[in-house]
Design a protein around this motif. Sequence first.
Motif, PDB file in Angstrom:
ATOM      1  N   HIS A   1      18.349  68.861  55.046  1.00 54.02           N
ATOM      2  CA  HIS A   1      19.769  68.525  54.967  1.00 54.02           C
ATOM      3  C   HIS A   1      20.227  67.654  56.137  1.00 54.02           C
ATOM      4  O   HIS A   1      19.676  67.721  57.241  1.00 54.02           O
ATOM      5  CB  HIS A   1      20.621  69.799  54.976  1.00 54.02           C
ATOM      6  N   PHE A   2      21.278  66.879  55.870  1.00 52.43           N
ATOM      7  CA  PHE A   2      22.144  66.337  56.898  1.00 52.43           C
ATOM      8  C   PHE A   2      23.317  67.296  57.046  1.00 52.43           C
ATOM      9  O   PHE A   2      23.776  67.881  56.059  1.00 52.43           O
ATOM     10  CB  PHE A   2      22.694  64.967  56.503  1.00 52.43           C
ATOM     11  N   TYR A   3      23.826  67.403  58.264  1.00 53.79           N
ATOM     12  CA  TYR A   3      24.996  68.247  58.517  1.00 53.79           C
ATOM     13  C   TYR A   3      26.073  67.417  59.190  1.00 53.79           C
ATOM     14  O   TYR A   3      25.856  66.851  60.259  1.00 53.79           O
ATOM     15  CB  TYR A   3      24.634  69.431  59.413  1.00 53.79           C
ATOM     16  N   GLU A   4      27.237  67.343  58.545  1.00 52.88           N
ATOM     17  CA  GLU A   4      28.384  66.725  59.194  1.00 52.88           C
ATOM     18  C   GLU A   4      28.836  67.610  60.354  1.00 52.88           C
ATOM     19  O   GLU A   4      28.885  68.836  60.236  1.00 52.88           O
ATOM     20  CB  GLU A   4      29.548  66.616  58.218  1.00 52.88           C
ATOM     21  N   LEU A   5      29.170  66.982  61.442  1.00 47.95           N
ATOM     22  CA  LEU A   5      29.720  67.696  62.585  1.00 47.95           C
ATOM     23  C   LEU A   5      31.191  67.308  62.759  1.00 47.95           C
ATOM     24  O   LEU A   5      31.574  66.195  62.445  1.00 47.95           O
ATOM     25  CB  LEU A   5      28.919  67.351  63.845  1.00 47.95           C
ATOM     26  N   PRO A   6      31.998  68.271  63.251  1.00 50.72           N
ATOM     27  CA  PRO A   6      31.634  69.590  63.785  1.00 50.72           C
ATOM     28  C   PRO A   6      31.574  70.709  62.757  1.00 50.72           C
ATOM     29  O   PRO A   6      31.296  71.848  63.115  1.00 50.72           O
ATOM     30  CB  PRO A   6      32.774  69.850  64.777  1.00 50.72           C
ATOM     31  N   SER A   7      31.812  70.415  61.473  1.00 46.34           N
ATOM     32  CA  SER A   7      31.935  71.475  60.476  1.00 46.34           C
ATOM     33  C   SER A   7      30.604  72.048  60.022  1.00 46.34           C
ATOM     34  O   SER A   7      30.547  73.126  59.438  1.00 46.34           O
ATOM     35  CB  SER A   7      32.678  70.941  59.245  1.00 46.34           C
TER      36      SER A   7
ATOM     37  N   THR B   1      28.987  70.878  57.575  1.00 44.72           N
ATOM     38  CA  THR B   1      28.930  70.716  56.137  1.00 44.72           C
ATOM     39  C   THR B   1      27.569  70.131  55.755  1.00 44.72           C
ATOM     40  O   THR B   1      27.143  69.120  56.316  1.00 44.72           O
ATOM     41  CB  THR B   1      30.039  69.771  55.648  1.00 44.72           C
ATOM     42  N   ALA B   2      26.884  70.783  54.804  1.00 41.24           N
ATOM     43  CA  ALA B   2      25.502  70.413  54.472  1.00 41.24           C
ATOM     44  C   ALA B   2      25.457  69.421  53.316  1.00 41.24           C
ATOM     45  O   ALA B   2      26.220  69.524  52.351  1.00 41.24           O
ATOM     46  CB  ALA B   2      24.705  71.656  54.106  1.00 41.24           C
ATOM     47  N   HIS B   3      24.540  68.457  53.415  1.00 47.60           N
ATOM     48  CA  HIS B   3      24.259  67.489  52.355  1.00 47.60           C
ATOM     49  C   HIS B   3      22.753  67.455  52.160  1.00 47.60           C
ATOM     50  O   HIS B   3      21.997  67.193  53.106  1.00 47.60           O
ATOM     51  CB  HIS B   3      24.763  66.096  52.735  1.00 47.60           C
ATOM     52  N   ARG B   4      22.298  67.676  50.940  1.00 50.66           N
ATOM     53  CA  ARG B   4      20.872  67.736  50.688  1.00 50.66           C
ATOM     54  C   ARG B   4      20.250  66.344  50.732  1.00 50.66           C
ATOM     55  O   ARG B   4      20.530  65.495  49.882  1.00 50.66           O
ATOM     56  CB  ARG B   4      20.575  68.389  49.340  1.00 50.66           C
ATOM     57  N   VAL B   5      19.398  66.121  51.711  1.00 55.93           N
ATOM     58  CA  VAL B   5      18.602  64.899  51.825  1.00 55.93           C
ATOM     59  C   VAL B   5      17.236  65.347  52.341  1.00 55.93           C
ATOM     60  O   VAL B   5      17.008  65.415  53.549  1.00 55.93           O
ATOM     61  CB  VAL B   5      19.244  63.870  52.779  1.00 55.93           C
ATOM     62  N   PRO B   6      16.293  65.677  51.467  1.00 58.21           N
ATOM     63  CA  PRO B   6      15.025  66.282  51.890  1.00 58.21           C
ATOM     64  C   PRO B   6      14.085  65.289  52.554  1.00 58.21           C
ATOM     65  O   PRO B   6      14.232  64.067  52.421  1.00 58.21           O
ATOM     66  CB  PRO B   6      14.437  66.813  50.582  1.00 58.21           C
ATOM     67  N   THR B   7      13.106  65.843  53.253  1.00 56.43           N
ATOM     68  CA  THR B   7      12.213  65.056  54.100  1.00 56.43           C
ATOM     69  C   THR B   7      10.760  65.240  53.708  1.00 56.43           C
ATOM     70  O   THR B   7      10.306  66.369  53.494  1.00 56.43           O
ATOM     71  CB  THR B   7      12.367  65.471  55.572  1.00 56.43           C
ATOM     72  N   LEU B   8      10.022  64.141  53.650  1.00 56.07           N
ATOM     73  CA  LEU B   8       8.567  64.184  53.613  1.00 56.07           C
ATOM     74  C   LEU B   8       8.079  64.219  55.056  1.00 56.07           C
ATOM     75  O   LEU B   8       8.549  63.440  55.885  1.00 56.07           O
ATOM     76  CB  LEU B   8       8.007  62.957  52.900  1.00 56.07           C
ATOM     77  N   VAL B   9       7.135  65.096  55.363  1.00 57.21           N
ATOM     78  CA  VAL B   9       6.627  65.202  56.722  1.00 57.21           C
ATOM     79  C   VAL B   9       5.193  65.680  56.689  1.00 57.21           C
ATOM     80  O   VAL B   9       4.815  66.469  55.816  1.00 57.21           O
ATOM     81  CB  VAL B   9       7.517  66.152  57.570  1.00 57.21           C
ATOM     82  N   TRP B  10       4.391  65.196  57.613  1.00 55.48           N
ATOM     83  CA  TRP B  10       2.985  65.583  57.699  1.00 55.48           C
ATOM     84  C   TRP B  10       2.749  66.557  58.834  1.00 55.48           C
ATOM     85  O   TRP B  10       3.455  66.530  59.850  1.00 55.48           O
ATOM     86  CB  TRP B  10       2.103  64.342  57.934  1.00 55.48           C
ATOM     87  N   SER B  11       1.735  67.402  58.677  1.00 57.04           N
ATOM     88  CA  SER B  11       1.174  68.182  59.772  1.00 57.04           C
ATOM     89  C   SER B  11      -0.232  67.643  59.989  1.00 57.04           C
ATOM     90  O   SER B  11      -1.143  67.906  59.203  1.00 57.04           O
ATOM     91  CB  SER B  11       1.128  69.675  59.431  1.00 57.04           C
ATOM     92  N   ALA B  12      -0.410  66.863  61.059  1.00 55.39           N
ATOM     93  CA  ALA B  12      -1.626  66.054  61.185  1.00 55.39           C
ATOM     94  C   ALA B  12      -2.609  66.560  62.233  1.00 55.39           C
ATOM     95  O   ALA B  12      -3.623  65.910  62.490  1.00 55.39           O
ATOM     96  CB  ALA B  12      -1.241  64.608  61.513  1.00 55.39           C
TER      97      ALA B  12
END
Length: 256
Positions: free
Chosen positions: A163-169, A171-182
């Motif tokens: 998620h992204f979170y608006e500050l200061p509230s 507020t969550a917005h779903r934006v998922p992440t691809l990430v590796w454990s290398a």
Amino acid sequence: MSTPSSEQSFIVALHDIAPQTWQDYRPFVERMDALGNVRMSWLVVPDFHHQSATFEDPAFLNMLESRLAKGDELVLHGYYHCDDAPAPKTLRDYYMRRLYTYEGEFYPIDEQQARERLERGIELFAQRGWPLDGFVAPAWLMGEGTRNALKHLPFRYTSDPGHFYELPSFTAHRVPTLVWSARAAWRRAMSKVVNDVSKWQYRHLPTIRMGLHPIDMRFDSSRTYWHRCIEQLLDQGYRSETKRDWFDRCIGARTV
């Protein structure tokens, strides 16, 4: 796989940016520049592991300023990017701070400590005249103290892997992440499978993120995956944007 609409976008976030990690990233960045249409969010660590003082390296600072001129974004990414707090006292904390990561700097510290480090980072950006909209905690880990501190500081957003979170509230917005454990061969093999599945699952979402790390650049499998993933998304019609671009587009430009 279905063809994405012209409104779909992706975000490339380069984690752990410091003089110590630049040699890992340089060939990747050169390849992205050759594509001509990839904007990136650079997650800058002021003093990586107490050994790589970003703001005392004129050549590195000039390089970062050249990235701003290209339309990239600079984000505050912790301060030291290492966990120097007293040893964990609970099983949960032991798992989070010793098994999940050793780098969860902003997970165990209290609100005052978090605020002091965040304010120091803000001041360093301000001294260079760099715009600063976002803070991303190392390993995306934030304790209650950090969350409370962020409510009183002039950041526009923070994030975790989903998620992204608006500050200061917050507020969550779903934006998922691809990430590796290398770090190990079996982790790299598993990461490819997990990311391929995740990319298919996210194919209808408006935006996906890619969270890259210096260690990804040291192995053919992870480095090649990121090259191909980005090139494929561009071929499929996705637009590249930074985190700031996303907030300007989806939440509205910051008013001064």
